[in-house]
Design an enzyme around this catalytic site. Structure first.
Site, PDB file in Angstrom:
ATOM      1  CE  LYS A 221      44.855  51.143  45.183  1.00 40.50           C
ATOM      2  NZ  LYS A 221      44.939  49.664  45.054  1.00 40.50           N
ATOM      3  NE  ARG A 256      46.263  49.820  38.270  1.00 42.91           N
ATOM      4  CZ  ARG A 256      45.408  50.723  38.766  1.00 42.91           C
ATOM      5  NH1 ARG A 256      45.634  51.246  39.979  1.00 42.91           N
ATOM      6  NH2 ARG A 256      44.353  51.108  38.084  1.00 42.91           N
TER       7      ARG A 256
HETATM    8  N1  LIG Z   1      46.313  45.043  39.677  1.00 46.37           N
HETATM    9  C1  LIG Z   1      45.723  46.114  40.277  1.00 46.37           C
HETATM   10  N2  LIG Z   1      44.712  46.752  39.644  1.00 46.37           N
HETATM   11  C2  LIG Z   1      44.140  47.794  40.271  1.00 46.37           C
HETATM   12  N3  LIG Z   1      43.097  48.573  39.867  1.00 46.37           N
HETATM   13  C3  LIG Z   1      42.881  49.455  40.864  1.00 46.37           C
HETATM   14  S1  LIG Z   1      41.571  50.602  40.780  1.00 46.37           S
HETATM   15  C4  LIG Z   1      41.789  51.647  42.131  1.00 46.37           C
HETATM   16  C5  LIG Z   1      43.018  52.505  41.912  1.00 46.37           C
HETATM   17  O1  LIG Z   1      43.278  52.876  40.749  1.00 46.37           O
HETATM   18  O2  LIG Z   1      43.719  52.763  42.894  1.00 46.37           O
HETATM   19  N4  LIG Z   1      43.735  49.301  41.890  1.00 46.37           N
HETATM   20  C6  LIG Z   1      44.531  48.236  41.534  1.00 46.37           C
HETATM   21  C7  LIG Z   1      45.603  47.546  42.202  1.00 46.37           C
HETATM   22  O3  LIG Z   1      46.012  47.856  43.334  1.00 46.37           O
HETATM   23  N5  LIG Z   1      46.142  46.481  41.521  1.00 46.37           N
END
Ligand SMILES: Nc1nc2[nH]c(SCC(=O)O)nc2c(=O)[nH]1
Length: 276
Positions: A221, A256
């Site tokens: 990010k 993640r």
């Molecule tokens: N739970 C959760 N789901 C997500 N989906 C994205 S989309 C943008 C990217 O892939 O960085 N970010 C996140 C996050 O931080 N947490």
């Protein structure tokens, strides 16, 4: 600690890695790389091989400024992959979506978890989560993806985000969603300045103390660009893996990540150093 869905239980005695698989042409980090189902399946199975306990399938980019995608297009992107992945692996599959119809169809296709950056606030989302009996990730976002980074402001970002997530947990309980199916996510980069993100990282233990598995999503990010004052992908990856290590030491349950192998190594080291 564990996370339940209708027919799978994820053991979270130690933190696990959620591998990111964006089947979107515009995802900021890997947009368009895995749009064809066969290539996407190959990548998903590769992440499982590297140690991912969850594969998070996303058909609509929610990066700042992203354009919305209609549900038919989103389903066309994600359902073939979920079906194929389910046929080839018993890995926990999550669907990264805010749309109730996509939640239902993805779970019917084999997904175990609904990962909703809007924390089930769309009309019908709570019902979809209840009816599918999927695990759910409730994430905090201030505003909408298109505008959330313009000027985010909080009284106290940690208290405000915890309070929001507490309210969403209450809404889930009222809808009949069992606590054992819920995990929480502070939503790094979703309506947060660098300072807000750092405050949330610094206080992860408070979220952990609220009693639900905590999911941390900082992978690649832009917060790291502001911190380090330069932007290249390897720098973002190093910062992401280092953050994974930190989050694991603070009790996070799910990390993640786009970079599964490196993140698995960071969590392995954190576990080895913990006195458990
Ligand atoms: N739970 C959760 N789901 C997500 N989906 C994205 S989309 C943008 C990217 O892939 O960085 N970010 C996140 C996050 O931080 N947490």
């Amino acid at each position: 600690m564990q996370l339940n869905s209708r027919n799978r239980t994820l053991d979270l005695a130690r933190p696990v890695v959620m591998g990111i698989l964006n089947v979107t042409p515009d995802s900021f980090s890997d947009g368009g790389a895995y749009v064809e189902t066969a290539r996407a399946l190959d990548h998903a199975l590769g992440m499982v091989e590297q140690g991912a306990a969850i594969v998070d399938v996303g058909g609509e980019s929610t990066r700042p400024g992203a354009d919305p995608v209609d549900e038919r297009e989103e389903m066309a992107r994600v359902l073939p992959l979920i079906e194929a992945l389910r046929a080839h692996s018993d890995v926990f599959i999550s669907i990264d979506t805010i749309k109730p119809r996509v939640m239902r169809e993805a779970c019917a296709a084999g997904a175990d978890m609904i990962n909703d950056v809007m924390a089930l606030r769309a009309p019908g989302a709570l019902e979809a989560a209840c009816d599918t009996q999927a695990a759910v990730c409730l994430m905090h976002m201030q505003g909408q993806p298109r505008t959330m980074q313009k000027a985010p402001v909080y009284d106290d970002v940690v208290a405000d985000v915890r309070s929001f997530l507490g309210a969403r947990v209450a809404a889930c309980r009222d809808a009949g969603i069992d606590d054992s199916r819920i995990c929480l996510d502070p939503g790094f980069g979703f309506g947060k300045t660098l300072e807000h993100n750092l405050a949330l990282m610094r206080n992860l233990h408070a979220f952990v103390g609220d009693g639900y598995p905590v999911l941390v999503g900082v992978s690649r990010k832009s917060m790291f660009v502001k911190l380090h004052g330069h932007d290249d992908m390897s720098s973002r990856i190093h910062a992401s893996v280092t953050s994974a290590f930190w989050a694991a030491t603070q009790g996070a349950g799910i990390i993640r990540s786009h970079d599964v192998a490196h993140t698995v190594e960071a969590l392995t080291l954190a576990a080895a150093l913990a006195d458990n």
